[in-house]
Write a protein that holds these residues in place. Structure first.
Motif, PDB file in Angstrom:
ATOM      1  N   GLY A 110       0.812  -1.212   0.000  1.00 35.60           N
ATOM      2  CA  GLY A 110       0.000   0.000   0.000  1.00 35.60           C
ATOM      3  C   GLY A 110       0.842   1.257   0.000  1.00 35.60           C
ATOM      4  O   GLY A 110       2.062   1.216   0.134  1.00 35.60           O
ATOM      5  N   GLY A 111       0.164   2.390  -0.185  1.00 34.96           N
ATOM      6  CA  GLY A 111       0.851   3.677  -0.256  1.00 34.96           C
ATOM      7  C   GLY A 111      -0.165   4.768  -0.496  1.00 34.96           C
ATOM      8  O   GLY A 111      -1.334   4.620  -0.145  1.00 34.96           O
ATOM      9  N   GLY A 112       0.266   5.852  -1.133  1.00 34.81           N
ATOM     10  CA  GLY A 112      -0.649   6.955  -1.430  1.00 34.81           C
ATOM     11  C   GLY A 112      -1.187   6.837  -2.849  1.00 34.81           C
ATOM     12  O   GLY A 112      -1.183   5.746  -3.427  1.00 34.81           O
ATOM     13  N   VAL A 137      -2.957   6.359  -6.326  1.00 34.60           N
ATOM     14  CA  VAL A 137      -3.919   5.361  -6.806  1.00 34.60           C
ATOM     15  C   VAL A 137      -3.828   4.087  -5.955  1.00 34.60           C
ATOM     16  O   VAL A 137      -4.832   3.400  -5.728  1.00 34.60           O
ATOM     17  CB  VAL A 137      -3.723   5.111  -8.323  1.00 34.60           C
ATOM     18  N   ASP A 138      -2.638   3.793  -5.464  1.00 32.67           N
ATOM     19  CA  ASP A 138      -2.428   2.620  -4.596  1.00 32.67           C
ATOM     20  C   ASP A 138      -3.302   2.725  -3.343  1.00 32.67           C
ATOM     21  O   ASP A 138      -4.019   1.770  -2.980  1.00 32.67           O
ATOM     22  CB  ASP A 138      -0.932   2.584  -4.224  1.00 32.67           C
ATOM     23  N   PRO A 193      -4.050   3.033 -14.688  1.00 36.96           N
ATOM     24  CA  PRO A 193      -3.758   4.432 -14.341  1.00 36.96           C
ATOM     25  C   PRO A 193      -2.488   4.831 -15.103  1.00 36.96           C
ATOM     26  O   PRO A 193      -1.854   3.977 -15.731  1.00 36.96           O
ATOM     27  CB  PRO A 193      -3.482   4.353 -12.839  1.00 36.96           C
ATOM     28  N   ILE A 237       0.769   5.011 -14.902  1.00 38.14           N
ATOM     29  CA  ILE A 237       1.802   4.468 -14.006  1.00 38.14           C
ATOM     30  C   ILE A 237       3.032   5.387 -13.960  1.00 38.14           C
ATOM     31  O   ILE A 237       3.491   5.867 -15.015  1.00 38.14           O
ATOM     32  CB  ILE A 237       2.226   3.056 -14.494  1.00 38.14           C
ATOM     33  N   GLY A 239       2.808  10.088 -11.153  1.00 36.15           N
ATOM     34  CA  GLY A 239       2.441  10.858  -9.969  1.00 36.15           C
ATOM     35  C   GLY A 239       3.659  11.052  -9.075  1.00 36.15           C
ATOM     36  O   GLY A 239       4.610  11.752  -9.451  1.00 36.15           O
ATOM     37  N   PHE A 252      -6.963  10.749 -13.616  1.00 39.14           N
ATOM     38  CA  PHE A 252      -7.679  11.439 -12.567  1.00 39.14           C
ATOM     39  C   PHE A 252      -7.973  12.871 -12.997  1.00 39.14           C
ATOM     40  O   PHE A 252      -9.050  13.392 -12.777  1.00 39.14           O
ATOM     41  CB  PHE A 252      -6.788  11.454 -11.322  1.00 39.14           C
ATOM     42  N   SER A 263      -3.809  15.220 -17.628  1.00 40.07           N
ATOM     43  CA  SER A 263      -3.254  13.916 -18.022  1.00 40.07           C
ATOM     44  C   SER A 263      -4.063  13.307 -19.159  1.00 40.07           C
ATOM     45  O   SER A 263      -3.516  12.679 -20.070  1.00 40.07           O
ATOM     46  CB  SER A 263      -3.253  12.954 -16.835  1.00 40.07           C
TER      47      SER A 263
HETATM   48  N1  AR6 Z   1      -7.843   6.793 -10.232  1.00 36.21           N
HETATM   49  C1  AR6 Z   1      -7.103   7.023 -11.334  1.00 36.21           C
HETATM   50  N2  AR6 Z   1      -5.906   7.641 -11.323  1.00 36.21           N
HETATM   51  C2  AR6 Z   1      -5.450   8.057 -10.122  1.00 36.21           C
HETATM   52  C3  AR6 Z   1      -6.151   7.856  -8.918  1.00 36.21           C
HETATM   53  C4  AR6 Z   1      -7.402   7.182  -8.998  1.00 36.21           C
HETATM   54  N3  AR6 Z   1      -8.142   6.929  -7.909  1.00 36.21           N
HETATM   55  N4  AR6 Z   1      -5.407   8.385  -7.894  1.00 36.21           N
HETATM   56  C5  AR6 Z   1      -4.293   8.899  -8.452  1.00 36.21           C
HETATM   57  N5  AR6 Z   1      -4.310   8.714  -9.788  1.00 36.21           N
HETATM   58  P1  AR6 Z   1       0.639   7.718  -8.277  1.00 36.21           P
HETATM   59  P2  AR6 Z   1       3.196   6.511  -9.169  1.00 36.21           P
HETATM   60  C6  AR6 Z   1      -3.302   9.083 -10.813  1.00 36.21           C
HETATM   61  O1  AR6 Z   1       1.390   8.739  -7.481  1.00 36.21           O
HETATM   62  O2  AR6 Z   1       3.656   7.797  -9.748  1.00 36.21           O
HETATM   63  C7  AR6 Z   1       2.126   5.313  -4.236  1.00 36.21           C
HETATM   64  O3  AR6 Z   1       2.326   5.812  -2.953  1.00 36.21           O
HETATM   65  C8  AR6 Z   1      -2.354  10.203 -10.486  1.00 36.21           C
HETATM   66  O4  AR6 Z   1      -2.969  11.455 -10.734  1.00 36.21           O
HETATM   67  O5  AR6 Z   1      -0.547   7.077  -7.674  1.00 36.21           O
HETATM   68  O6  AR6 Z   1       3.378   5.261  -9.984  1.00 36.21           O
HETATM   69  C9  AR6 Z   1       2.685   3.896  -4.415  1.00 36.21           C
HETATM   70  O7  AR6 Z   1       2.580   3.143  -3.228  1.00 36.21           O
HETATM   71  C10 AR6 Z   1      -1.218   9.909 -11.457  1.00 36.21           C
HETATM   72  O8  AR6 Z   1      -1.527  10.425 -12.758  1.00 36.21           O
HETATM   73  O9  AR6 Z   1       1.642   6.507  -8.729  1.00 36.21           O
HETATM   74  C11 AR6 Z   1       4.107   4.167  -4.786  1.00 36.21           C
HETATM   75  O10 AR6 Z   1       4.914   4.385  -3.647  1.00 36.21           O
HETATM   76  C12 AR6 Z   1      -1.211   8.389 -11.564  1.00 36.21           C
HETATM   77  O11 AR6 Z   1      -2.457   7.963 -10.985  1.00 36.21           O
HETATM   78  C13 AR6 Z   1       4.032   5.423  -5.603  1.00 36.21           C
HETATM   79  O12 AR6 Z   1       2.852   6.113  -5.153  1.00 36.21           O
HETATM   80  C14 AR6 Z   1      -0.069   7.713 -10.827  1.00 36.21           C
HETATM   81  O13 AR6 Z   1       0.243   8.435  -9.649  1.00 36.21           O
HETATM   82  C15 AR6 Z   1       3.867   5.148  -7.077  1.00 36.21           C
HETATM   83  O14 AR6 Z   1       3.945   6.354  -7.794  1.00 36.21           O
END
Ligand code: AR6
Length: 176
Positions: free
Chosen positions: A32-34, A36-37, A117, A119, A122, A157, A161
């Motif tokens: 888990g994390g912040g 989309v995760d 999403p 990937i 974010g 989101f 994007s």
């Molecule tokens: N639905 C669709 N897209 C989303 C949602 C959602 N509910 N929430 C966020 N996004 P990120 P990463 C978009 O940061 O860069 C986590 O903590 C967001 O706007 O979620 O791969 C993991 O545990 C962005 O465009 O993922 C890892 O530690 C995209 O999803 C780390 O973040 C990806 O943003 C992974 O970072």
């Protein structure tokens, strides 16, 4: 019928989609994390974390599937995108393999619909245009071969994007 008819853009929350599989942009712990995760774990409920604990993490670029539990999606395919470090740390190849491996895991399960999403774009700071280009290249290559996958949703989101994907798609479909 073009291969692009199998790809659809969608703005909104990926956890609400009624598809066979949603892809999680996870970290290598799979705990888990912040972003989309966090949203996926909240939507799926605690059973998702319990199953993730049995997986022993996941290396960057690879993908592992679990159930979707309380989500409308039947499965979650967890993949670990690269952290953007300027482009010389194999980031492009790793991001490409995230898309390839996620599609492969979903097809192994017999999924017909899958939602991604953006990937790594974010917290991991991958440049959005380059990431969209890689996503589309890998998805198109996968769809060109026979598999269970009939529809791929690219979920954003935010409107910015989505516009990046729209432009990338337009630049491809204009010339085909
Ligand atoms: N639905 C669709 N897209 C989303 C949602 C959602 N509910 N929430 C966020 N996004 P990120 P990463 C978009 O940061 O860069 C986590 O903590 C967001 O706007 O979620 O791969 C993991 O545990 C962005 O465009 O993922 C890892 O530690 C995209 O999803 C780390 O973040 C990806 O943003 C992974 O970072």
């Amino acid at each position: 019928m073009s291969i692009y008819d199998h790809i659809e853009l969608h703005q909104g929350d990926i956890t609400r989609l009624e598809v066979d599989a949603i892809v999680n942009a996870a970290n290598s712990s799979l705990l888990g994390g912040g972003g989309v995760d966090g949203a996926i774990h909240r939507g799926a409920g605690p059973q998702l974390l319990a199953e993730c604990r049995t997986l022993g993490g996941c290396p960057t670029g690879e993908a592992k599937a679990t159930g979707g539990y309380d989500l409308p999606a039947r499965w979650v395919v967890h993949t670990v995108g690269p952290i953007w470090k300027g482009g010389h740390k194999n980031e492009a190849a790793l991001l490409a393999s995230c898309y390839r491996n996620s599609l492969t895991r979903a097809a192994e399960l017999g999924a017909t619909t899958i939602a991604f999403p953006a990937i790594s774009t974010g917290v991991y700071r991958y440049p959005k245009e380059d990431a969209a280009n890689i996503a589309l290249t890998e998805i198109v290559a996968f769809l060109e071969r026979p598999s269970s996958i009939a529809k791929v949703y690219l979920v954003c989101f935010d409107a910015e994007s989505l516009e990046v994907y729209r432009k990338e798609l337009a630049s491809r479909t204009d010339t085909t």
